[in-house]
Design an enzyme around this catalytic site. Structure first.
Site, PDB file in Angstrom:
ATOM      1  N   HIS A   3       3.787  26.913   7.083  1.00 12.08           N
ATOM      2  CA  HIS A   3       3.387  26.108   8.175  1.00 12.08           C
ATOM      3  C   HIS A   3       4.335  25.144   8.711  1.00 12.08           C
ATOM      4  O   HIS A   3       4.429  24.820   9.789  1.00 12.08           O
ATOM      5  CB  HIS A   3       2.052  25.329   7.456  1.00 12.08           C
ATOM      6  CG  HIS A   3       0.997  26.224   6.953  1.00 12.08           C
ATOM      7  ND1 HIS A   3       0.317  27.183   7.939  1.00 12.08           N
ATOM      8  CD2 HIS A   3       0.242  26.512   5.904  1.00 12.08           C
ATOM      9  CE1 HIS A   3      -0.643  27.627   7.201  1.00 12.08           C
ATOM     10  NE2 HIS A   3      -0.768  27.387   6.102  1.00 12.08           N
ATOM     11  N   LEU A  42       3.069  19.381  31.648  1.00  8.38           N
ATOM     12  CA  LEU A  42       2.606  20.319  30.782  1.00  8.38           C
ATOM     13  C   LEU A  42       1.138  19.867  30.226  1.00  8.38           C
ATOM     14  O   LEU A  42       1.252  18.682  29.580  1.00  8.38           O
ATOM     15  CB  LEU A  42       3.571  21.045  29.720  1.00  8.38           C
ATOM     16  CG  LEU A  42       2.950  21.864  28.730  1.00  8.38           C
ATOM     17  CD1 LEU A  42       2.723  23.244  29.403  1.00  8.38           C
ATOM     18  CD2 LEU A  42       3.996  22.100  27.506  1.00  8.38           C
ATOM     19  N   ASP A  96      -0.470  33.213  14.209  1.00  7.24           N
ATOM     20  CA  ASP A  96      -0.920  33.876  12.917  1.00  7.24           C
ATOM     21  C   ASP A  96       0.475  34.336  12.045  1.00  7.24           C
ATOM     22  O   ASP A  96       1.420  34.783  12.753  1.00  7.24           O
ATOM     23  CB  ASP A  96      -1.844  34.892  13.260  1.00  7.24           C
ATOM     24  CG  ASP A  96      -2.431  35.590  11.996  1.00  7.24           C
ATOM     25  OD1 ASP A  96      -2.476  34.682  11.113  1.00  7.24           O
ATOM     26  OD2 ASP A  96      -3.025  36.543  12.096  1.00  7.24           O
TER      27      ASP A  96
HETATM   28  C1  FPP Z   1      -2.182  30.981  11.014  1.00  6.40           C
HETATM   29  O1  FPP Z   1      -1.588  31.445   9.753  1.00  6.40           O
HETATM   30  C2  FPP Z   1      -1.844  29.571  11.014  1.00  6.40           C
HETATM   31  C3  FPP Z   1      -2.646  28.541  10.773  1.00  6.40           C
HETATM   32  C4  FPP Z   1      -3.971  28.460  10.193  1.00  6.40           C
HETATM   33  C5  FPP Z   1      -2.070  27.259  11.201  1.00  6.40           C
HETATM   34  C6  FPP Z   1      -1.061  27.071  12.273  1.00  6.40           C
HETATM   35  C7  FPP Z   1      -0.147  25.743  12.192  1.00  6.40           C
HETATM   36  C8  FPP Z   1       0.906  25.760  12.744  1.00  6.40           C
HETATM   37  C9  FPP Z   1       1.358  26.846  13.377  1.00  6.40           C
HETATM   38  C10 FPP Z   1       1.835  24.650  12.082  1.00  6.40           C
HETATM   39  C11 FPP Z   1       1.313  23.174  12.435  1.00  6.40           C
HETATM   40  C12 FPP Z   1       1.085  23.025  13.595  1.00  6.40           C
HETATM   41  C13 FPP Z   1       0.714  21.773  13.995  1.00  6.40           C
HETATM   42  C14 FPP Z   1       0.265  21.544  15.257  1.00  6.40           C
HETATM   43  C15 FPP Z   1       0.380  21.029  12.788  1.00  6.40           C
HETATM   44  P1  FPP Z   1      -1.979  31.878   8.577  1.00  6.40           P
HETATM   45  O2  FPP Z   1      -1.804  30.788   7.513  1.00  6.40           O
HETATM   46  O3  FPP Z   1      -3.349  32.441   8.487  1.00  6.40           O
HETATM   47  O4  FPP Z   1      -1.095  33.052   7.820  1.00  6.40           O
HETATM   48  P2  FPP Z   1      -1.400  34.440   7.364  1.00  6.40           P
HETATM   49  O5  FPP Z   1      -2.172  35.123   7.996  1.00  6.40           O
HETATM   50  O6  FPP Z   1      -0.089  35.015   7.069  1.00  6.40           O
HETATM   51  O7  FPP Z   1      -2.068  34.115   5.944  1.00  6.40           O
END
Ligand code: FPP
Length: 224
Positions: A29, A122, A12
Protein backbone atom coordinates in the site's frame (compact mmCIF):
# COMPACT_ATOMS: atom_id res chain seq x y z
CA UNK A 1 -7.40 10.92 -32.07
CA UNK A 2 -9.83 10.60 -29.19
CA UNK A 3 -9.97 13.44 -26.69
CA UNK A 4 -9.16 12.29 -23.17
CA UNK A 5 -10.93 14.19 -20.45
CA UNK A 6 -11.39 11.69 -17.68
CA UNK A 7 -9.34 8.65 -16.59
CA UNK A 8 -10.63 6.27 -13.91
CA UNK A 9 -8.33 3.75 -12.27
CA UNK A 10 -8.85 0.62 -10.19
CA UNK A 11 -5.50 0.48 -8.40
CA UNK A 12 -5.29 -3.25 -7.78
CA UNK A 13 -2.38 -5.40 -6.71
CA UNK A 14 -0.83 -3.60 -3.73
CA UNK A 15 -1.20 -6.58 -1.42
CA UNK A 16 0.31 -9.08 -3.84
CA UNK A 17 3.20 -6.76 -4.68
CA UNK A 18 3.92 -6.11 -1.00
CA UNK A 19 3.91 -9.80 -0.12
CA UNK A 20 6.11 -10.69 -3.05
CA UNK A 21 8.79 -8.02 -2.60
CA UNK A 22 8.59 -6.91 1.06
CA UNK A 23 6.81 -9.78 2.78
CA UNK A 24 4.08 -7.33 3.89
CA UNK A 25 0.78 -6.34 2.28
CA UNK A 26 1.02 -2.92 3.94
CA UNK A 27 4.36 -2.25 2.29
CA UNK A 28 2.47 -2.72 -0.97
CA UNK A 29 0.00 0.00 0.00
CA UNK A 30 2.86 2.35 0.82
CA UNK A 31 4.46 1.68 -2.56
CA UNK A 32 1.01 2.08 -4.15
CA UNK A 33 0.84 5.60 -2.81
CA UNK A 34 4.07 6.49 -4.66
CA UNK A 35 2.45 5.25 -7.86
CA UNK A 36 -0.54 7.51 -7.13
CA UNK A 37 1.81 10.50 -6.96
CA UNK A 38 3.52 9.56 -10.24
CA UNK A 39 0.24 9.06 -12.05
CA UNK A 40 -1.15 12.40 -10.83
CA UNK A 41 1.95 14.13 -12.24
CA UNK A 42 1.60 12.36 -15.57
CA UNK A 43 -2.13 13.09 -15.75
CA UNK A 44 -1.38 16.80 -15.40
CA UNK A 45 1.27 16.56 -18.14
CA UNK A 46 -1.36 15.13 -20.48
CA UNK A 47 -3.72 17.99 -19.55
CA UNK A 48 -6.37 15.47 -18.54
CA UNK A 49 -8.97 17.29 -16.45
CA UNK A 50 -10.49 14.48 -14.35
CA UNK A 51 -8.92 11.53 -12.55
CA UNK A 52 -10.96 9.10 -10.45
CA UNK A 53 -9.04 6.71 -8.18
CA UNK A 54 -10.61 3.72 -6.46
CA UNK A 55 -8.85 3.64 -3.09
CA UNK A 56 -11.31 1.82 -0.80
CA UNK A 57 -14.53 0.02 -1.65
CA UNK A 58 -17.53 -0.68 0.59
CA UNK A 59 -16.42 -4.33 0.37
CA UNK A 60 -12.89 -3.56 1.61
CA UNK A 61 -14.21 -3.34 5.20
CA UNK A 62 -14.04 -7.16 5.14
CA UNK A 63 -10.22 -6.93 5.35
CA UNK A 64 -8.29 -7.39 8.61
CA UNK A 65 -8.60 -4.38 10.91
CA UNK A 66 -4.82 -3.92 10.95
CA UNK A 67 -4.69 -3.46 7.17
CA UNK A 68 -7.66 -1.08 7.18
CA UNK A 69 -6.07 1.03 9.93
CA UNK A 70 -2.79 1.11 8.03
CA UNK A 71 -4.50 2.32 4.87
CA UNK A 72 -6.39 5.12 6.61
CA UNK A 73 -3.29 6.14 8.52
CA UNK A 74 -1.43 6.34 5.22
CA UNK A 75 -4.19 8.52 3.82
CA UNK A 76 -4.10 10.82 6.88
CA UNK A 77 -0.35 11.30 6.58
CA UNK A 78 -0.69 11.89 2.84
CA UNK A 79 -3.33 14.57 3.35
CA UNK A 80 -1.43 16.31 6.15
CA UNK A 81 1.76 16.34 4.10
CA UNK A 82 0.50 16.96 0.60
CA UNK A 83 -2.74 18.89 0.61
CA UNK A 84 -1.07 22.31 0.64
CA UNK A 85 1.03 21.35 -2.36
CA UNK A 86 -1.93 19.85 -4.24
CA UNK A 87 -3.77 23.12 -3.62
CA UNK A 88 -0.82 25.15 -4.90
CA UNK A 89 -0.84 23.02 -8.02
CA UNK A 90 -4.48 24.04 -8.54
CA UNK A 91 -5.75 20.48 -7.98
CA UNK A 92 -9.25 19.87 -6.69
CA UNK A 93 -9.83 16.87 -4.42
CA UNK A 94 -13.28 15.42 -4.01
CA UNK A 95 -14.26 12.31 -2.10
CA UNK A 96 -16.83 10.01 -3.63
CA UNK A 97 -18.25 7.47 -1.19
CA UNK A 98 -19.50 7.79 2.34
CA UNK A 99 -17.26 9.63 4.78
CA UNK A 100 -17.78 7.54 7.89
CA UNK A 101 -14.22 7.15 9.07
CA UNK A 102 -12.60 8.37 12.29
CA UNK A 103 -13.55 11.89 13.35
CA UNK A 104 -10.00 13.00 12.55
CA UNK A 105 -9.98 11.56 9.03
CA UNK A 106 -13.51 12.80 8.25
CA UNK A 107 -12.43 16.28 9.30
CA UNK A 108 -9.24 16.14 7.24
CA UNK A 109 -11.13 14.96 4.16
CA UNK A 110 -13.73 17.70 4.48
CA UNK A 111 -11.01 20.28 4.98
CA UNK A 112 -9.12 19.09 1.92
CA UNK A 113 -12.32 19.23 -0.16
CA UNK A 114 -13.18 22.70 1.06
CA UNK A 115 -9.68 24.06 0.56
CA UNK A 116 -9.37 22.79 -3.01
CA UNK A 117 -13.01 23.19 -4.11
CA UNK A 118 -12.37 26.03 -6.56
CA UNK A 119 -9.24 24.57 -8.19
CA UNK A 120 -9.39 23.94 -11.90
CA UNK A 121 -6.24 22.30 -13.28
CA UNK A 122 -7.12 18.71 -12.35
CA UNK A 123 -10.16 17.38 -10.52
CA UNK A 124 -9.36 14.21 -8.56
CA UNK A 125 -12.21 12.05 -7.31
CA UNK A 126 -10.91 9.80 -4.58
CA UNK A 127 -13.32 6.88 -4.17
CA UNK A 128 -13.29 5.97 -0.48
CA UNK A 129 -15.85 3.69 1.10
CA UNK A 130 -17.41 3.80 -2.35
CA UNK A 131 -19.80 1.26 -3.85
CA UNK A 132 -21.56 1.83 -7.14
CA UNK A 133 -24.69 -0.18 -6.29
CA UNK A 134 -25.20 1.88 -3.15
CA UNK A 135 -24.69 5.08 -5.13
CA UNK A 136 -27.26 3.99 -7.74
CA UNK A 137 -29.91 2.93 -5.22
CA UNK A 138 -29.43 6.16 -3.35
CA UNK A 139 -29.89 8.19 -6.54
CA UNK A 140 -33.04 6.23 -7.45
CA UNK A 141 -34.44 6.83 -3.96
CA UNK A 142 -33.89 10.58 -4.16
CA UNK A 143 -35.28 10.84 -7.68
CA UNK A 144 -38.38 8.82 -6.79
CA UNK A 145 -39.19 11.31 -4.02
CA UNK A 146 -38.97 14.27 -6.41
CA UNK A 147 -41.62 15.35 -8.86
CA UNK A 148 -39.06 15.31 -11.69
CA UNK A 149 -39.45 13.02 -14.68
CA UNK A 150 -37.44 9.80 -14.41
CA UNK A 151 -34.84 10.18 -17.15
CA UNK A 152 -31.05 10.10 -17.50
CA UNK A 153 -30.63 13.84 -17.15
CA UNK A 154 -32.51 13.99 -13.85
CA UNK A 155 -31.03 10.75 -12.54
CA UNK A 156 -27.36 11.73 -12.88
CA UNK A 157 -27.97 14.81 -10.73
CA UNK A 158 -28.06 12.49 -7.72
CA UNK A 159 -24.92 10.52 -8.44
CA UNK A 160 -21.80 11.46 -6.50
CA UNK A 161 -20.10 12.15 -9.80
CA UNK A 162 -22.69 14.78 -10.77
CA UNK A 163 -20.00 17.39 -11.46
CA UNK A 164 -17.78 15.02 -13.46
CA UNK A 165 -18.13 13.80 -17.06
CA UNK A 166 -18.19 10.02 -17.51
CA UNK A 167 -14.73 8.40 -17.76
CA UNK A 168 -13.36 8.03 -21.28
CA UNK A 169 -10.88 5.45 -20.08
CA UNK A 170 -10.83 2.91 -17.27
CA UNK A 171 -7.57 1.23 -16.29
CA UNK A 172 -7.48 -1.71 -13.89
CA UNK A 173 -4.07 -2.95 -12.85
CA UNK A 174 -3.32 -6.24 -11.10
CA UNK A 175 -4.20 -8.78 -13.78
CA UNK A 176 -7.87 -9.02 -12.75
CA UNK A 177 -10.64 -8.47 -15.26
CA UNK A 178 -13.64 -7.18 -13.35
CA UNK A 179 -15.28 -3.91 -12.30
CA UNK A 180 -15.65 -4.61 -8.55
CA UNK A 181 -18.69 -2.37 -8.02
CA UNK A 182 -16.94 0.71 -9.46
CA UNK A 183 -18.81 3.41 -11.43
CA UNK A 184 -21.22 0.88 -13.00
CA UNK A 185 -23.39 3.61 -14.54
CA UNK A 186 -20.61 6.01 -15.47
CA UNK A 187 -18.50 3.39 -17.30
CA UNK A 188 -21.26 2.49 -19.78
CA UNK A 189 -19.22 3.73 -22.78
CA UNK A 190 -15.69 3.88 -21.38
CA UNK A 191 -12.79 2.11 -23.03
CA UNK A 192 -11.48 -0.48 -20.59
CA UNK A 193 -7.83 -1.50 -20.34
CA UNK A 194 -6.87 -4.38 -18.05
CA UNK A 195 -3.22 -4.19 -17.12
CA UNK A 196 -1.25 -7.21 -15.93
CA UNK A 197 1.17 -5.25 -13.75
CA UNK A 198 0.43 -4.80 -10.05
CA UNK A 199 -0.32 -1.18 -9.05
CA UNK A 200 3.00 -0.43 -7.28
CA UNK A 201 4.86 -1.62 -10.39
CA UNK A 202 2.72 0.42 -12.80
CA UNK A 203 4.74 3.37 -14.09
CA UNK A 204 4.47 6.40 -16.34
CA UNK A 205 5.64 4.41 -19.37
CA UNK A 206 2.79 1.90 -18.88
CA UNK A 207 0.32 4.76 -18.40
CA UNK A 208 1.52 6.60 -21.49
CA UNK A 209 1.27 3.44 -23.59
CA UNK A 210 -2.35 2.89 -22.55
CA UNK A 211 -3.17 6.54 -23.29
CA UNK A 212 -1.55 6.19 -26.71
CA UNK A 213 -3.61 3.07 -27.47
CA UNK A 214 -6.78 4.72 -26.15
CA UNK A 215 -6.33 7.70 -28.45
CA UNK A 216 -6.37 5.41 -31.49
CA UNK A 217 -9.47 3.36 -30.56
CA UNK A 218 -12.50 3.87 -32.79
CA UNK A 219 -15.21 4.95 -30.35
CA UNK A 220 -18.63 4.36 -31.88
CA UNK A 221 -21.03 5.06 -29.02
CA UNK A 222 -23.50 2.68 -30.68
CA UNK A 223 -23.04 4.12 -34.19
CA UNK A 224 -21.20 2.31 -36.98
C1 FPP B 1 -6.03 -2.73 -4.01
O1 FPP B 1 -4.96 -3.61 -3.89
C2 FPP B 1 -5.72 -1.46 -3.36
C3 FPP B 1 -6.38 -0.95 -2.31
C4 FPP B 1 -7.53 -1.62 -1.66
C5 FPP B 1 -5.96 0.30 -1.70
C6 FPP B 1 -5.53 1.36 -2.65
C7 FPP B 1 -4.57 2.25 -1.96
C8 FPP B 1 -3.49 2.81 -2.53
C9 FPP B 1 -3.19 2.75 -3.94
C10 FPP B 1 -2.48 3.52 -1.71
C11 FPP B 1 -3.02 4.46 -0.81
C12 FPP B 1 -3.75 5.53 -1.48
C13 FPP B 1 -4.25 6.51 -0.78
C14 FPP B 1 -4.94 7.60 -1.48
C15 FPP B 1 -4.08 6.52 0.67
P1 FPP B 1 -5.16 -4.93 -3.05
O2 FPP B 1 -4.71 -4.68 -1.66
O3 FPP B 1 -6.56 -5.42 -3.20
O4 FPP B 1 -4.16 -5.89 -3.77
P2 FPP B 1 -4.28 -7.45 -3.95
O5 FPP B 1 -5.34 -7.71 -4.97
O6 FPP B 1 -2.93 -7.84 -4.43
O7 FPP B 1 -4.61 -8.03 -2.60
Amino acid sequence: MNPLNHVAIIMDGNGRWGLKYKNSRNAGHKAGLSTVEKIIKETIKHKIKFLTLYAFSTENWKRPKKEINYLFNLLEIFLLKRIEDLHKQNIKLKIIGIKNFSTKLNKLLKLAEKKTAKNTRLHINLALNYGSKFELINAFKILSKKKNKVNEKNFVKYLQTKDTPDPDLLIRTGNTNRLSNFLLWQLAYSEIFFEKKLWPAFNKKDYNLIIKKFKKVKRNFGRI
